[in-house]
Write a protein that holds these residues in place. Structure first.
Motif, PDB file in Angstrom:
ATOM      1  N   GLY A 107     -16.911  -2.993 -50.878  1.00 47.33           N
ATOM      2  CA  GLY A 107     -15.873  -2.820 -51.878  1.00 47.33           C
ATOM      3  C   GLY A 107     -15.365  -1.407 -52.046  1.00 47.33           C
ATOM      4  O   GLY A 107     -14.380  -1.192 -52.752  1.00 47.33           O
ATOM      5  N   GLN A 108     -15.990  -0.437 -51.413  1.00 48.20           N
ATOM      6  CA  GLN A 108     -15.519   0.938 -51.528  1.00 48.20           C
ATOM      7  C   GLN A 108     -14.365   1.172 -50.550  1.00 48.20           C
ATOM      8  O   GLN A 108     -14.282   0.531 -49.509  1.00 48.20           O
ATOM      9  N   SER A 109     -13.521   2.114 -50.872  1.00 53.68           N
ATOM     10  CA  SER A 109     -12.357   2.421 -50.031  1.00 53.68           C
ATOM     11  C   SER A 109     -12.772   3.119 -48.744  1.00 53.68           C
ATOM     12  O   SER A 109     -13.874   3.665 -48.630  1.00 53.68           O
ATOM     13  N   SER A 110     -11.857   3.127 -47.779  1.00 54.84           N
ATOM     14  CA  SER A 110     -12.127   3.841 -46.532  1.00 54.84           C
ATOM     15  C   SER A 110     -12.270   5.332 -46.792  1.00 54.84           C
ATOM     16  O   SER A 110     -13.043   6.017 -46.126  1.00 54.84           O
ATOM     17  N   GLU A 111     -11.541   5.863 -47.785  1.00 52.24           N
ATOM     18  CA  GLU A 111     -11.655   7.283 -48.149  1.00 52.24           C
ATOM     19  C   GLU A 111     -13.058   7.585 -48.678  1.00 52.24           C
ATOM     20  O   GLU A 111     -13.621   8.641 -48.362  1.00 52.24           O
ATOM     21  N   TYR A 112     -13.596   6.696 -49.485  1.00 51.02           N
ATOM     22  CA  TYR A 112     -14.950   6.854 -50.021  1.00 51.02           C
ATOM     23  C   TYR A 112     -15.961   6.870 -48.880  1.00 51.02           C
ATOM     24  O   TYR A 112     -16.827   7.745 -48.812  1.00 51.02           O
TER      25      TYR A 112
ATOM     26  N   GLU B 117     -21.602  -2.170 -44.925  1.00 44.06           N
ATOM     27  CA  GLU B 117     -21.419  -2.641 -46.296  1.00 44.06           C
ATOM     28  C   GLU B 117     -22.038  -4.028 -46.444  1.00 44.06           C
ATOM     29  O   GLU B 117     -22.030  -4.819 -45.495  1.00 44.06           O
ATOM     30  N   TYR B 118     -22.543  -4.306 -47.637  1.00 47.59           N
ATOM     31  CA  TYR B 118     -23.269  -5.539 -47.882  1.00 47.59           C
ATOM     32  C   TYR B 118     -22.787  -6.216 -49.159  1.00 47.59           C
ATOM     33  O   TYR B 118     -22.344  -5.551 -50.095  1.00 47.59           O
ATOM     34  N   GLN B 119     -22.946  -7.528 -49.187  1.00 47.02           N
ATOM     35  CA  GLN B 119     -22.720  -8.288 -50.409  1.00 47.02           C
ATOM     36  C   GLN B 119     -23.915  -8.033 -51.344  1.00 47.02           C
ATOM     37  O   GLN B 119     -25.010  -7.703 -50.880  1.00 47.02           O
ATOM     38  N   PRO B 120     -23.721  -8.187 -52.652  1.00 45.37           N
ATOM     39  CA  PRO B 120     -24.815  -7.890 -53.596  1.00 45.37           C
ATOM     40  C   PRO B 120     -26.128  -8.603 -53.283  1.00 45.37           C
ATOM     41  O   PRO B 120     -27.202  -8.013 -53.437  1.00 45.37           O
TER      42      PRO B 120
ATOM     43  N   SER C 150     -28.092   2.636 -60.177  1.00 42.56           N
ATOM     44  CA  SER C 150     -27.058   1.661 -60.493  1.00 42.56           C
ATOM     45  C   SER C 150     -26.736   0.847 -59.238  1.00 42.56           C
ATOM     46  O   SER C 150     -27.298   1.077 -58.160  1.00 42.56           O
ATOM     47  N   ARG C 151     -25.791  -0.060 -59.346  1.00 37.93           N
ATOM     48  CA  ARG C 151     -25.354  -0.856 -58.198  1.00 37.93           C
ATOM     49  C   ARG C 151     -24.569   0.001 -57.201  1.00 37.93           C
ATOM     50  O   ARG C 151     -24.251  -0.450 -56.114  1.00 37.93           O
ATOM     51  N   ASP C 152     -24.259   1.246 -57.556  1.00 33.57           N
ATOM     52  CA  ASP C 152     -23.550   2.156 -56.654  1.00 33.57           C
ATOM     53  C   ASP C 152     -24.492   2.888 -55.703  1.00 33.57           C
ATOM     54  O   ASP C 152     -24.066   3.796 -54.986  1.00 33.57           O
ATOM     55  N   CYS C 153     -25.755   2.503 -55.691  1.00 33.79           N
ATOM     56  CA  CYS C 153     -26.752   3.156 -54.828  1.00 33.79           C
ATOM     57  C   CYS C 153     -26.276   3.168 -53.378  1.00 33.79           C
ATOM     58  O   CYS C 153     -25.714   2.196 -52.874  1.00 33.79           O
ATOM     59  N   VAL C 154     -26.492   4.283 -52.719  1.00 30.66           N
ATOM     60  CA  VAL C 154     -26.177   4.460 -51.303  1.00 30.66           C
ATOM     61  C   VAL C 154     -27.477   4.838 -50.598  1.00 30.66           C
ATOM     62  O   VAL C 154     -28.220   5.706 -51.068  1.00 30.66           O
TER      63      VAL C 154
END
Length: 126
Positions: free
Chosen positions: A11-16, A45-48, A63-67
Motif C-alpha cells: 500500500g505504500q507509494s513507489s516514492e516511499y 510488500e505483503y498483505q496484513p 505499529s502496522r507501519d513496521c519495516v
C-alpha cells in the motif's frame, strides 16, 4: 557485497519504497564502508495476514507501519560500526519519510566472502 531485502505491508507509494532503498544505501555507504554502486536490493510488500511483527516485543511499541530490513553482507564489521549503522538508518528514515524509529526492524546476516557470485558463475571475492 550486501544484498538488501526490505519487507513492508502493501500500500505504500513507489516514492516511499524508493526512499526506503535510498536511505538504506546511504546509511550502508556512510557507516559500513559499502562500496559505491554496490546496490542490490529487493523490496517486497505483503498483505496484513502475511506480515507479522510483534507489536510489543522487547518493550518496543511497533505499529502496522513496521519495516523489516535484512542485509546479507561480508563478515567483519565491529559492534560500534553496526550500532552507528542502525542509528543512521533509523534517523535517515525518520527524517525523510517520517518512519517511527520503533517501526524499523534491522537484521544483519554476515557471511564469508566466498559466498558471493555477482555474475558469470565466478566467486569474485576469492
Amino acid at each position: 557485497m550486501p544484498l538488501v531485502r526490505i519487507d513492508l505491508l502493501a500500500g505504500q507509494s513507489s516514492e516511499y519504497r524508493s526512499a526506503l532503498a535510498d536511505e538504506v544505501y546511504k546509511a550502508m555507504t556512510s557507516t559500513l564502508k559499502v562500496p559505491e554502486n554496490d546496490r542490490f536490493m529487493v523490496i517486497s510488500e505483503y498483505q496484513p495476514s502475511d506480515f507479522i511483527a510483534d507489536p510489543t516485543y522487547l518493550g518496543i511499541s511497533r505499529s502496522r507501519d513496521c519495516v523489516i530490513v535484512q542485509i546479507t553482507l561480508n563478515a567483519g564489521r565491529d559492534i560500534d560500526m553496526k550500532r552507528t549503522f542502525y542509528k543512521a538508518l533509523a534517523d535517515g528514515l525518520h527524517t525523510r519519510i517520517g518512519l517511527r524509529r520503533e517501526d524499523l526492524f534491522i537484521s544483519l546476516v554476515e557471511v564469508a566472502k566466498e559466498n558471493w557470485s555477482f555474475g558469470n558463475g565466478i566467486a569474485q571475492y576469492t
